[in-house]
Every structure is written in C-alpha cells, then in structure tokens.
Scaffold this motif. Sequence first.
Motif, PDB file in Angstrom:
ATOM      1  N   PHE A 115       0.947  -1.287   0.069  1.00 11.07           N
ATOM      2  CA  PHE A 115      -0.153  -0.005   0.032  1.00 11.07           C
ATOM      3  C   PHE A 115       0.808   1.297  -0.067  1.00 11.07           C
ATOM      4  CE2 PHE A 115      -3.607  -2.735   1.906  1.00 11.07           C
ATOM      5  CZ  PHE A 115      -4.311  -2.897   0.928  1.00 11.07           C
ATOM      6  N   ARG A 116       2.107   1.402   0.882  1.00  6.75           N
ATOM      7  CA  ARG A 116       2.739   2.414   1.035  1.00  6.75           C
ATOM      8  C   ARG A 116       3.770   2.721  -0.271  1.00  6.75           C
ATOM      9  NH1 ARG A 116       6.395   2.617   4.045  1.00  6.75           N
ATOM     10  NH2 ARG A 116       6.569   0.505   4.810  1.00  6.75           N
ATOM     11  N   GLU A 117       4.497   1.784  -0.403  1.00  9.64           N
ATOM     12  CA  GLU A 117       5.400   1.762  -1.695  1.00  9.64           C
ATOM     13  C   GLU A 117       5.003   1.339  -2.972  1.00  9.64           C
ATOM     14  OE1 GLU A 117       8.326   3.280  -0.653  1.00  9.64           O
ATOM     15  OE2 GLU A 117       7.554   3.550   1.326  1.00  9.64           O
ATOM     16  N   ALA A 118       4.610   0.174  -3.345  1.00 11.60           N
ATOM     17  CA  ALA A 118       4.050  -0.019  -4.485  1.00 11.60           C
ATOM     18  C   ALA A 118       2.689   0.351  -4.960  1.00 11.60           C
ATOM     19  CB  ALA A 118       3.859  -1.873  -4.441  1.00 11.60           C
ATOM     20  N   GLY A 119       2.263   1.059  -4.013  1.00 13.97           N
ATOM     21  CA  GLY A 119       0.808   2.147  -4.673  1.00 13.97           C
ATOM     22  C   GLY A 119      -0.512   1.089  -5.181  1.00 13.97           C
ATOM     23  N   TYR A 120      -0.459  -0.078  -4.570  1.00 11.17           N
ATOM     24  CA  TYR A 120      -1.665  -0.885  -4.737  1.00 11.17           C
ATOM     25  C   TYR A 120      -3.017  -0.266  -3.823  1.00 11.17           C
ATOM     26  CZ  TYR A 120       1.476  -4.207  -6.666  1.00 11.17           C
ATOM     27  OH  TYR A 120       2.229  -4.812  -7.336  1.00 11.17           O
ATOM     28  N   ASP A 121      -4.083  -0.326  -4.451  1.00  8.81           N
ATOM     29  CA  ASP A 121      -5.518   0.058  -4.004  1.00  8.81           C
ATOM     30  C   ASP A 121      -5.959  -0.996  -3.188  1.00  8.81           C
ATOM     31  OD1 ASP A 121      -5.152   2.907  -4.930  1.00  8.81           O
ATOM     32  OD2 ASP A 121      -6.030   2.219  -7.026  1.00  8.81           O
ATOM     33  N   THR A 122      -5.860  -2.119  -3.695  1.00 10.11           N
ATOM     34  CA  THR A 122      -6.626  -3.374  -2.926  1.00 10.11           C
ATOM     35  C   THR A 122      -5.474  -4.503  -3.218  1.00 10.11           C
ATOM     36  OG1 THR A 122      -8.914  -2.665  -3.979  1.00 10.11           O
ATOM     37  CG2 THR A 122      -8.417  -4.853  -3.258  1.00 10.11           C
ATOM     38  N   ILE A 123      -5.461  -5.305  -1.886  1.00 10.43           N
ATOM     39  CA  ILE A 123      -4.710  -6.518  -1.978  1.00 10.43           C
ATOM     40  C   ILE A 123      -5.815  -7.455  -1.407  1.00 10.43           C
ATOM     41  CG2 ILE A 123      -2.812  -7.492  -0.737  1.00 10.43           C
ATOM     42  CD1 ILE A 123      -1.441  -5.042  -0.534  1.00 10.43           C
ATOM     43  N   THR A 124      -5.603  -8.706  -2.153  1.00 13.63           N
ATOM     44  CA  THR A 124      -6.447  -9.789  -1.789  1.00 13.63           C
ATOM     45  C   THR A 124      -5.787 -11.058  -1.404  1.00 13.63           C
ATOM     46  OG1 THR A 124      -6.190 -10.524  -4.082  1.00 13.63           O
ATOM     47  CG2 THR A 124      -8.080  -9.063  -3.744  1.00 13.63           C
ATOM     48  N   ALA A 125      -6.263 -12.122  -0.671  1.00 14.99           N
ATOM     49  CA  ALA A 125      -5.654 -13.103  -0.588  1.00 14.99           C
ATOM     50  C   ALA A 125      -6.562 -14.316  -0.671  1.00 14.99           C
ATOM     51  CB  ALA A 125      -5.024 -13.316   0.924  1.00 14.99           C
ATOM     52  N   ARG A 144     -10.454  -8.735   5.174  1.00 13.33           N
ATOM     53  CA  ARG A 144     -11.557  -9.006   5.600  1.00 13.33           C
ATOM     54  C   ARG A 144     -12.529  -9.988   4.353  1.00 13.33           C
ATOM     55  NH1 ARG A 144     -10.793  -8.177   9.905  1.00 13.33           N
ATOM     56  NH2 ARG A 144     -10.520  -6.242  10.898  1.00 13.33           N
ATOM     57  N   HIS A 145     -13.098 -10.888   4.852  1.00 10.31           N
ATOM     58  CA  HIS A 145     -13.983 -12.061   3.988  1.00 10.31           C
ATOM     59  C   HIS A 145     -14.412 -11.065   3.072  1.00 10.31           C
ATOM     60  CE1 HIS A 145     -16.791 -14.769   2.706  1.00 10.31           C
ATOM     61  NE2 HIS A 145     -15.672 -15.644   2.659  1.00 10.31           N
ATOM     62  N   ALA A 146     -14.339 -11.486   1.504  1.00  9.77           N
ATOM     63  CA  ALA A 146     -14.990 -10.792   0.381  1.00  9.77           C
ATOM     64  C   ALA A 146     -15.909 -11.811  -0.247  1.00  9.77           C
ATOM     65  CB  ALA A 146     -14.058 -10.300  -0.562  1.00  9.77           C
ATOM     66  N   ARG A 147     -15.631 -13.067  -0.162  1.00  6.21           N
ATOM     67  CA  ARG A 147     -16.328 -14.023  -0.895  1.00  6.21           C
ATOM     68  C   ARG A 147     -16.018 -15.394  -0.805  1.00  6.21           C
ATOM     69  NH1 ARG A 147     -13.098 -11.583  -4.448  1.00  6.21           N
ATOM     70  NH2 ARG A 147     -12.218 -12.996  -5.916  1.00  6.21           N
ATOM     71  N   THR A 148     -16.990 -16.256  -1.213  1.00  4.11           N
ATOM     72  CA  THR A 148     -16.363 -17.721  -1.102  1.00  4.11           C
ATOM     73  C   THR A 148     -16.760 -18.035  -2.514  1.00  4.11           C
ATOM     74  OG1 THR A 148     -16.766 -18.014   1.122  1.00  4.11           O
ATOM     75  CG2 THR A 148     -17.038 -20.102  -0.184  1.00  4.11           C
ATOM     76  N   GLU A 149     -15.782 -18.841  -3.100  1.00  5.31           N
ATOM     77  CA  GLU A 149     -16.109 -19.363  -4.542  1.00  5.31           C
ATOM     78  C   GLU A 149     -15.910 -20.836  -4.291  1.00  5.31           C
ATOM     79  OE1 GLU A 149     -13.466 -17.754  -6.925  1.00  5.31           O
ATOM     80  OE2 GLU A 149     -14.116 -15.603  -6.852  1.00  5.31           O
ATOM     81  N   TRP A 166     -12.009 -15.921  -0.257  1.00  2.00           N
ATOM     82  CA  TRP A 166     -11.421 -14.620  -0.738  1.00  2.00           C
ATOM     83  C   TRP A 166     -11.306 -13.690   0.359  1.00  2.00           C
ATOM     84  CZ3 TRP A 166      -7.958 -14.142  -5.049  1.00  2.00           C
ATOM     85  CH2 TRP A 166      -8.045 -15.247  -5.831  1.00  2.00           C
ATOM     86  N   TYR A 167     -10.273 -12.969   0.704  1.00  3.37           N
ATOM     87  CA  TYR A 167      -9.989 -11.766   1.715  1.00  3.37           C
ATOM     88  C   TYR A 167      -9.514 -10.563   0.964  1.00  3.37           C
ATOM     89  CZ  TYR A 167     -11.062 -14.997   5.467  1.00  3.37           C
ATOM     90  OH  TYR A 167     -11.682 -15.847   6.552  1.00  3.37           O
ATOM     91  N   GLU A 168      -9.790  -9.479   1.412  1.00  2.00           N
ATOM     92  CA  GLU A 168      -9.362  -8.313   0.881  1.00  2.00           C
ATOM     93  C   GLU A 168      -8.869  -7.066   1.878  1.00  2.00           C
ATOM     94  OE1 GLU A 168     -12.845  -5.865  -1.561  1.00  2.00           O
ATOM     95  OE2 GLU A 168     -11.579  -7.490  -2.482  1.00  2.00           O
ATOM     96  N   ALA A 169      -8.055  -6.374   1.439  1.00  2.00           N
ATOM     97  CA  ALA A 169      -8.249  -4.967   2.135  1.00  2.00           C
ATOM     98  C   ALA A 169      -7.801  -3.667   1.156  1.00  2.00           C
ATOM     99  CB  ALA A 169      -7.063  -4.883   3.205  1.00  2.00           C
ATOM    100  N   THR A 170      -8.412  -2.783   1.506  1.00  2.00           N
ATOM    101  CA  THR A 170      -8.125  -1.699   0.357  1.00  2.00           C
ATOM    102  C   THR A 170      -7.243  -0.768   1.264  1.00  2.00           C
ATOM    103  OG1 THR A 170      -9.800  -0.253   1.327  1.00  2.00           O
ATOM    104  CG2 THR A 170     -10.603  -1.694  -0.544  1.00  2.00           C
TER     105      THR A 170
END
Length: 177
Positions: A115-125, A144-149, A166-170
């Motif tokens: 987020f700080r250096e690479a400039g991503y807006d969203t990171i998922t896992a 935070r949990h975003a969805r289940t596939e 799938w989890y994500e943060a902005t």
Amino acid sequence: MTRLHTSRMMLSPSEPQDRDDFIALERDPEVMRFLNGGRDLDPERVDPDADYLMPRGTEPHVWTGRMAADGAFVGWFCLWPDDERRAELGYRLRRDAWGRGLASEGAVALVDWGFREAGYDTITASTMAVNHASRRVMEKIGLRHARTEHPRWPHPIPGAEQGEVWYEATRASWRRP
C-alpha cells in the motif's frame, strides 16, 4: 534492493540461491496439503493443473523470509500484481515456523509495503475454506472476507467441496495491526 524488516525476520526479493529452500518447502506434504493434497512434486516438472505458485528464486514478486538472528529460512511471501492497482498476497512457511506468528508478521510487512510503496489500492488473498490457520492469518492482519467461490478443481482434494475463500483490504481501510 528493497528489504523489509520485521521484529524477527527479514524479507528480501527472492534470488536463485533460494531455489533449494523453496523446493524443500514444496516437498513437505503438510505444507502442500491445502494446495495439492500433499502429493510429492517433481521439482523439475511443472504441473499443468497447478494453479498455485511454485517459485524457484527468479520470480519478481516473491520475497524470501529469513530469521533476522541467524538467516534461517522461514518461507516465502509474495505480492503478485493482478494489475497496476491490485495484487494478491501469498505465503508458504516451513512447518517448524507455524504457530509462531511469523506468517502474520511477514504478511503485515508486505501488505503495508504494497500500500505505501508499490501503490496498490486493493490487496487480496485466498485459501481453501477448510484452511483455518491461513484464514486466521488473513483475519489477524486486517483482511476481511469478501467472498466464497466453488471452483472446479481438476483433482479435488479433501475440503474442496467447501470452496475457496477470498479476503481483501483496500488502501483506505488498511490499518497496520
């Protein structure tokens, strides 16, 4: 070369000399249980059905985790770009590093850098729904949990029927733990 330091580890971009450590990690059936059911892998052959990363030390977005005190290999972490604004977090640690908070420690450092250096807006896992330890890491670091596939896997492994989470943060929601 950018290196990330945590209280106990150093993360540095992977290098070819990390290859043997990466392969040894993949040869541990417990480490691979939620990726391929723990099947032994031929390190010289790429599995055409594999949808998971098998780094060899030449990948641009993989970071090697080593203990700061003695340089012992812990595992690897990655922040793989989906595009210029979004990346996917991944990690794989040696079994003797499990349960010590090292996955969370390394993941926090890499997400924060993303987020700080690479400039991503969203990171998922993502992980299998039944992989409670990995889910706990994602939750602990603030994703935070975003969805289940429910993908169709070519070779389903135990627990596959419960799906993949799938989890994500902005960047706006990120609060370094």
